[in-house]
Design a protein around this motif. Structure first.
Motif, PDB file in Angstrom:
ATOM      1  N   THR A  96       0.893  -1.166   0.109  1.00  0.00           N
ATOM      2  CA  THR A  96       0.087   0.019   0.081  1.00  0.00           C
ATOM      3  C   THR A  96       0.902   1.282   0.161  1.00  0.00           C
ATOM      4  OG1 THR A  96      -1.817  -1.119   1.180  1.00  0.00           O
ATOM      5  CG2 THR A  96      -1.791   1.244   1.250  1.00  0.00           C
ATOM      6  N   TYR A  97       1.896   1.190   0.777  1.00  0.00           N
ATOM      7  CA  TYR A  97       2.646   2.446   0.897  1.00  0.00           C
ATOM      8  C   TYR A  97       3.452   2.658  -0.281  1.00  0.00           C
ATOM      9  CZ  TYR A  97       2.007   3.161   5.726  1.00  0.00           C
ATOM     10  OH  TYR A  97       1.361   3.289   7.143  1.00  0.00           O
ATOM     11  N   GLU A  98       3.927   1.427  -1.001  1.00  0.00           N
ATOM     12  CA  GLU A  98       4.762   1.499  -2.380  1.00  0.00           C
ATOM     13  C   GLU A  98       3.838   2.219  -3.406  1.00  0.00           C
ATOM     14  OE1 GLU A  98       5.524  -2.663  -3.126  1.00  0.00           O
ATOM     15  OE2 GLU A  98       7.549  -2.301  -1.997  1.00  0.00           O
ATOM     16  N   VAL A  99       2.473   1.866  -3.314  1.00  0.00           N
ATOM     17  CA  VAL A  99       1.654   2.382  -4.318  1.00  0.00           C
ATOM     18  C   VAL A  99       1.340   3.777  -4.079  1.00  0.00           C
ATOM     19  CG1 VAL A  99      -0.884   2.506  -4.899  1.00  0.00           C
ATOM     20  CG2 VAL A  99       0.202   0.476  -4.611  1.00  0.00           C
ATOM     21  N   MET A 100       1.187   4.394  -2.661  1.00  0.00           N
ATOM     22  CA  MET A 100       1.041   5.843  -2.254  1.00  0.00           C
ATOM     23  C   MET A 100       2.358   6.537  -2.530  1.00  0.00           C
ATOM     24  SD  MET A 100      -0.887   5.069   1.336  1.00  0.00           S
ATOM     25  CE  MET A 100      -0.896   6.956   1.875  1.00  0.00           C
ATOM     26  N   VAL A 101       3.535   5.884  -2.526  1.00  0.00           N
ATOM     27  CA  VAL A 101       4.568   6.627  -3.048  1.00  0.00           C
ATOM     28  C   VAL A 101       4.873   6.838  -4.299  1.00  0.00           C
ATOM     29  CG1 VAL A 101       7.217   6.546  -3.077  1.00  0.00           C
ATOM     30  CG2 VAL A 101       6.105   6.015  -0.849  1.00  0.00           C
ATOM     31  N   LYS A 102       4.328   5.866  -5.201  1.00  0.00           N
ATOM     32  CA  LYS A 102       4.475   6.085  -6.396  1.00  0.00           C
ATOM     33  C   LYS A 102       3.570   7.098  -7.072  1.00  0.00           C
ATOM     34  CE  LYS A 102       5.958   1.292  -7.704  1.00  0.00           C
ATOM     35  NZ  LYS A 102       5.563  -0.034  -8.246  1.00  0.00           N
ATOM     36  N   ARG A 103       2.316   7.103  -6.458  1.00  0.00           N
ATOM     37  CA  ARG A 103       1.440   8.101  -6.919  1.00  0.00           C
ATOM     38  C   ARG A 103       1.767   9.497  -6.396  1.00  0.00           C
ATOM     39  NH1 ARG A 103      -3.771   6.965  -3.822  1.00  0.00           N
ATOM     40  NH2 ARG A 103      -4.099   5.019  -4.948  1.00  0.00           N
ATOM     41  N   SER A 104       2.390   9.596  -5.228  1.00  0.00           N
ATOM     42  CA  SER A 104       2.907  11.055  -4.946  1.00  0.00           C
ATOM     43  C   SER A 104       4.109  11.422  -5.921  1.00  0.00           C
ATOM     44  CB  SER A 104       3.796  10.732  -3.718  1.00  0.00           C
ATOM     45  OG  SER A 104       2.510  10.660  -2.549  1.00  0.00           O
ATOM     46  N   LEU A 105       5.058  10.546  -6.460  1.00  0.00           N
ATOM     47  CA  LEU A 105       5.947  10.779  -7.321  1.00  0.00           C
ATOM     48  C   LEU A 105       5.293  11.258  -8.578  1.00  0.00           C
ATOM     49  CD1 LEU A 105       8.390   7.849  -6.608  1.00  0.00           C
ATOM     50  CD2 LEU A 105       8.678  10.485  -6.045  1.00  0.00           C
ATOM     51  N   MET A 106       4.233  10.514  -9.078  1.00  0.00           N
ATOM     52  CA  MET A 106       3.478  10.976 -10.228  1.00  0.00           C
ATOM     53  C   MET A 106       2.964  12.308 -10.228  1.00  0.00           C
ATOM     54  SD  MET A 106       1.889   7.332 -11.852  1.00  0.00           S
ATOM     55  CE  MET A 106       0.404   7.840 -10.928  1.00  0.00           C
ATOM     56  N   VAL A 107       2.320  12.683  -9.117  1.00  0.00           N
ATOM     57  CA  VAL A 107       1.855  13.976  -8.788  1.00  0.00           C
ATOM     58  C   VAL A 107       3.104  15.069  -8.895  1.00  0.00           C
ATOM     59  CG1 VAL A 107       0.682  15.421  -7.106  1.00  0.00           C
ATOM     60  CG2 VAL A 107      -0.168  13.343  -7.579  1.00  0.00           C
ATOM     61  N   CYS A 108       4.065  14.718  -8.390  1.00  0.00           N
ATOM     62  CA  CYS A 108       5.288  15.569  -8.346  1.00  0.00           C
ATOM     63  C   CYS A 108       5.666  15.757  -9.676  1.00  0.00           C
ATOM     64  CB  CYS A 108       6.296  15.203  -7.491  1.00  0.00           C
ATOM     65  SG  CYS A 108       6.175  15.165  -5.678  1.00  0.00           S
ATOM     66  N   SER A 109       5.688  14.679 -10.380  1.00  0.00           N
ATOM     67  CA  SER A 109       6.225  14.926 -11.868  1.00  0.00           C
ATOM     68  C   SER A 109       5.365  15.817 -12.656  1.00  0.00           C
ATOM     69  CB  SER A 109       6.380  13.383 -12.411  1.00  0.00           C
ATOM     70  OG  SER A 109       6.979  13.322 -13.790  1.00  0.00           O
ATOM     71  N   VAL A 110       3.872  15.448 -12.531  1.00  0.00           N
ATOM     72  CA  VAL A 110       2.882  16.313 -13.190  1.00  0.00           C
ATOM     73  C   VAL A 110       3.084  17.606 -12.702  1.00  0.00           C
ATOM     74  CG1 VAL A 110       0.565  16.760 -13.651  1.00  0.00           C
ATOM     75  CG2 VAL A 110       1.376  14.456 -13.497  1.00  0.00           C
ATOM     76  N   TYR A 111       3.366  18.062 -11.654  1.00  0.00           N
ATOM     77  CA  TYR A 111       3.457  19.361 -11.040  1.00  0.00           C
ATOM     78  C   TYR A 111       4.788  20.106 -11.971  1.00  0.00           C
ATOM     79  CZ  TYR A 111       3.717  23.339  -8.116  1.00  0.00           C
ATOM     80  OH  TYR A 111       3.702  24.510  -7.376  1.00  0.00           O
ATOM     81  N   TRP A 112       5.758  19.281 -11.653  1.00  0.00           N
ATOM     82  CA  TRP A 112       7.211  19.878 -12.255  1.00  0.00           C
ATOM     83  C   TRP A 112       6.978  19.901 -13.604  1.00  0.00           C
ATOM     84  CZ3 TRP A 112      11.300  21.927 -10.204  1.00  0.00           C
ATOM     85  CH2 TRP A 112      11.423  21.803  -8.848  1.00  0.00           C
ATOM     86  N   GLN A 113       6.126  19.454 -14.387  1.00  0.00           N
ATOM     87  CA  GLN A 113       6.072  19.351 -15.889  1.00  0.00           C
ATOM     88  C   GLN A 113       5.070  20.829 -16.185  1.00  0.00           C
ATOM     89  OE1 GLN A 113       4.351  15.689 -17.433  1.00  0.00           O
ATOM     90  NE2 GLN A 113       6.311  14.762 -17.455  1.00  0.00           N
ATOM     91  N   HIS A 114       4.354  20.861 -15.224  1.00  0.00           N
ATOM     92  CA  HIS A 114       3.263  22.076 -15.196  1.00  0.00           C
ATOM     93  C   HIS A 114       4.080  23.317 -14.885  1.00  0.00           C
ATOM     94  CE1 HIS A 114      -0.375  24.514 -14.944  1.00  0.00           C
ATOM     95  NE2 HIS A 114       0.156  24.907 -13.727  1.00  0.00           N
TER      96      HIS A 114
END
Length: 118
Positions: A96-114
């Motif tokens: 569960t934590y691994e999924v949450m970390v991956k999700r957070s990293l994706m959000v960060c990536s999208v934010y950086w791209q933005h």
């Protein structure tokens, strides 16, 4: 840990204690990662991300070490069964934590791209 953990109650107790300690460290690291997002601080996010990854690696190493020394865990008593169930529960929590970390990293990536694009 040459001797099988299943045959050494002290080694099993130490392993489980280590496991819970590592999971607690992972929880703490993940909370730090979440808190680095508000207010948004890229340096804190990267530092917290490194700690989360380090904790996940520690847990992975523990799992591999256990499996090398105990290829087929044998549950011979109700206590062993409870311990096996607790380990399974913690492994599920880890996923569960691994999924949450991956999700957070994706959000960060999208934010950086933005931020970079526009």
């Amino acid at each position: 840990m040459e001797e099988s953990i299943n045959q050494n109650p002290e080694a099993m107790e130490a392993l489980i204690s280590n496991l819970f300690g590592n999971i607690s460290s992972l929880k703490s690291a993940y909370i730090e990662l979440q808190s680095a997002h508000t207010p948004y601080d890229p340096e804190k996010i990267q530092a917290a991300d490194k700690v989360v990854i380090s904790e996940l690696k520690n847990l992975s190493e523990m799992k591999h070490s256990y499996r090398e020394n105990n290829p087929k865990p044998v549950c011979v008593s109700p206590q062993d069964s409870r311990l096996a169930a607790e380990i399974q529960e913690q492994q599920s929590l880890l996923k569960t934590y691994e999924v949450m970390v991956k999700r957070s990293l994706m959000v960060c990536s999208v934010y950086w791209q933005h931020l970079i694009i526009g």
